[in-house]
Design a protein around this motif. Structure first.
Motif, mmCIF file in Angstrom:
data_model
loop_
_atom_site.group_PDB
_atom_site.id
_atom_site.type_symbol
_atom_site.label_atom_id
_atom_site.label_comp_id
_atom_site.label_asym_id
_atom_site.label_seq_id
_atom_site.Cartn_x
_atom_site.Cartn_y
_atom_site.Cartn_z
ATOM 1 N N VAL A 70 -10.261 10.775 17.520
ATOM 2 C CA VAL A 70 -10.897 11.208 16.280
ATOM 3 C C VAL A 70 -11.428 9.980 15.562
ATOM 4 C CG1 VAL A 70 -10.540 12.398 14.091
ATOM 5 C CG2 VAL A 70 -9.188 13.061 16.075
ATOM 6 N N ALA A 71 -12.651 10.076 15.038
ATOM 7 C CA ALA A 71 -13.225 8.970 14.268
ATOM 8 C C ALA A 71 -12.632 9.000 12.858
ATOM 9 C CB ALA A 71 -14.739 9.105 14.202
ATOM 10 N N VAL A 72 -12.106 7.855 12.413
ATOM 11 C CA VAL A 72 -11.549 7.728 11.071
ATOM 12 C C VAL A 72 -12.469 6.808 10.280
ATOM 13 C CG1 VAL A 72 -9.554 6.988 9.715
ATOM 14 C CG2 VAL A 72 -9.211 8.019 11.966
ATOM 15 N N ASP A 73 -13.007 7.300 9.167
ATOM 16 C CA ASP A 73 -13.931 6.519 8.344
ATOM 17 C C ASP A 73 -13.222 5.347 7.677
ATOM 18 O OD1 ASP A 73 -15.937 8.332 8.952
ATOM 19 O OD2 ASP A 73 -15.592 9.528 7.141
ATOM 20 N N LYS A 74 -14.027 4.356 7.253
ATOM 21 C CA LYS A 74 -13.437 3.263 6.480
ATOM 22 C C LYS A 74 -13.014 3.814 5.131
ATOM 23 C CE LYS A 74 -17.576 1.402 4.342
ATOM 24 N NZ LYS A 74 -18.355 0.200 4.075
ATOM 25 N N LYS A 75 -11.968 3.197 4.553
ATOM 26 C CA LYS A 75 -11.477 3.694 3.276
ATOM 27 C C LYS A 75 -10.743 2.592 2.534
ATOM 28 C CE LYS A 75 -7.673 5.766 5.798
ATOM 29 N NZ LYS A 75 -7.038 7.022 6.145
ATOM 30 N N SER A 76 -10.550 2.830 1.258
ATOM 31 C CA SER A 76 -9.781 1.924 0.411
ATOM 32 C C SER A 76 -8.452 2.593 0.107
ATOM 33 C CB SER A 76 -10.511 1.646 -0.893
ATOM 34 O OG SER A 76 -11.743 1.014 -0.632
ATOM 35 N N VAL A 77 -7.368 1.812 0.181
ATOM 36 C CA VAL A 77 -6.037 2.359 -0.076
ATOM 37 C C VAL A 77 -5.311 1.504 -1.100
ATOM 38 C CG1 VAL A 77 -5.797 3.460 2.178
ATOM 39 C CG2 VAL A 77 -5.066 1.116 1.885
ATOM 40 N N PRO A 78 -4.496 2.119 -1.957
ATOM 41 C CA PRO A 78 -3.720 1.334 -2.924
ATOM 42 C C PRO A 78 -2.612 0.578 -2.197
ATOM 43 C CG PRO A 78 -3.152 3.652 -3.097
ATOM 44 C CD PRO A 78 -4.269 3.552 -2.113
ATOM 45 N N PHE A 79 -2.269 -0.591 -2.733
ATOM 46 C CA PHE A 79 -1.238 -1.441 -2.139
ATOM 47 C C PHE A 79 -0.380 -1.998 -3.266
ATOM 48 C CE2 PHE A 79 0.190 -5.663 -0.720
ATOM 49 C CZ PHE A 79 0.883 -5.301 0.416
ATOM 50 N N PHE A 80 0.931 -2.008 -3.060
ATOM 51 C CA PHE A 80 1.852 -2.542 -4.065
ATOM 52 C C PHE A 80 2.688 -3.646 -3.443
ATOM 53 C CE2 PHE A 80 6.061 -2.591 -6.095
ATOM 54 C CZ PHE A 80 5.680 -2.917 -7.381
ATOM 55 N N LYS A 81 2.766 -4.760 -4.134
ATOM 56 C CA LYS A 81 3.611 -5.867 -3.691
ATOM 57 C C LYS A 81 4.617 -6.151 -4.794
ATOM 58 C CE LYS A 81 3.696 -10.583 -2.094
ATOM 59 N NZ LYS A 81 2.957 -11.806 -1.820
ATOM 60 N N THR A 82 5.903 -6.116 -4.449
ATOM 61 C CA THR A 82 6.930 -6.352 -5.464
ATOM 62 C C THR A 82 6.887 -7.786 -5.960
ATOM 63 O OG1 THR A 82 8.556 -6.893 -3.765
ATOM 64 C CG2 THR A 82 8.526 -4.625 -4.551
ATOM 65 N N GLY A 83 7.264 -7.961 -7.206
ATOM 66 C CA GLY A 83 7.341 -9.281 -7.808
ATOM 67 C C GLY A 83 8.638 -9.971 -7.406
ATOM 68 N N LYS A 84 8.688 -11.263 -7.626
ATOM 69 C CA LYS A 84 9.852 -12.064 -7.253
ATOM 70 C C LYS A 84 11.111 -11.569 -7.963
ATOM 71 C CE LYS A 84 11.590 -16.788 -7.304
ATOM 72 N NZ LYS A 84 11.337 -18.158 -7.747
ATOM 73 N N GLU A 85 11.006 -11.318 -9.265
ATOM 74 C CA GLU A 85 12.177 -10.868 -10.033
ATOM 75 C C GLU A 85 12.703 -9.533 -9.514
ATOM 76 O OE1 GLU A 85 13.081 -9.560 -14.596
ATOM 77 O OE2 GLU A 85 11.690 -11.228 -14.285
ATOM 78 N N MET A 86 11.807 -8.623 -9.167
ATOM 79 C CA MET A 86 12.218 -7.323 -8.631
ATOM 80 C C MET A 86 12.925 -7.503 -7.286
ATOM 81 S SD MET A 86 12.108 -3.904 -8.713
ATOM 82 C CE MET A 86 10.712 -3.224 -9.533
ATOM 83 N N ARG A 87 12.366 -8.328 -6.399
ATOM 84 C CA ARG A 87 12.992 -8.575 -5.099
ATOM 85 C C ARG A 87 14.384 -9.173 -5.267
ATOM 86 N NH1 ARG A 87 7.894 -10.218 -3.725
ATOM 87 N NH2 ARG A 87 8.418 -12.413 -4.001
ATOM 88 N N GLU A 88 14.535 -10.102 -6.207
ATOM 89 C CA GLU A 88 15.836 -10.726 -6.430
ATOM 90 C C GLU A 88 16.862 -9.727 -6.964
ATOM 91 O OE1 GLU A 88 14.844 -14.011 -8.968
ATOM 92 O OE2 GLU A 88 14.201 -15.257 -7.279
ATOM 93 N N ARG A 89 16.426 -8.799 -7.808
ATOM 94 C CA ARG A 89 17.344 -7.790 -8.330
ATOM 95 C C ARG A 89 17.744 -6.792 -7.250
ATOM 96 N NH1 ARG A 89 15.682 -5.337 -13.967
ATOM 97 N NH2 ARG A 89 17.772 -4.487 -13.716
ATOM 98 N N LEU A 90 16.820 -6.497 -6.338
ATOM 99 C CA LEU A 90 17.122 -5.543 -5.266
ATOM 100 C C LEU A 90 17.938 -6.170 -4.147
ATOM 101 C CD1 LEU A 90 13.685 -3.709 -4.995
ATOM 102 C CD2 LEU A 90 15.795 -2.841 -6.022
#
Length: 97
Positions: A70-90
Motif C-alpha cells: 500500500v502506498a503511504v503518503d508523506k505526512k507530518s506527525v507530532p513528536f514529544f521529547k521529555t525534558g531532563k528534569e522529567m527524566r530525572e524524576r521518572l
C-alpha cells in the motif's frame, strides 16, 4: 491520565478555582500547543519537555491483514521529547551522563 482526570486533579489542588475555569485553562493551553505545531513551531515547557513536528516521507507499506503493498503518503506527525528534569524524576536511580 486523560484530560478530564488532569482537570479534576488541578481543580482539587486549587479549590479557589471553579472546575469549569480549570477546564477552560487546560483547553486553551492544549489548543495553543496544537496551533503552534500546526504552524510548524516547536513548543518547549521547561522541566517537562518539548513538542515538535517531524516529517515522514512517503513510502510503501503493507496491509497487515492481507500483506498487500500500500502506498503511504508523506505526512507530518507530532513528536514529544521529555525534558531532563522529567527524566530525572521518572528515573531517580539512573546514572545518566
Amino acid at each position: 491520565m486523560i484530560k478530564s482526570e488532569l482537570v479534576s486533579r488541578i481543580a482539587a489542588q486549587n479549590p479557589h478555582l471553579y472546575q469549569r475555569d480549570v477546564e477552560n485553562i487546560v483547553n486553551t493551553i492544549l489548543d495553543k500547543i496544537t496551533e503552534a505545531l500546526a504552524n510548524g513551531d516547536r513548543v518547549e515547557l521547561r522541566g517537562f519537555g518539548a513538542f515538535s513536528v517531524k516529517a515522514r516521507d512517503a513510502r510503501i507499506g503493507r496491509n497487515p491483514r492481507t500483506g498487500e503493498k500500500v502506498a503511504v503518503d508523506k505526512k507530518s506527525v507530532p513528536f514529544f521529547k521529555t525534558g531532563k528534569e522529567m527524566r530525572e524524576r521518572l528515573n531517580p536511580d539512573s546514572d545518566q551522563a
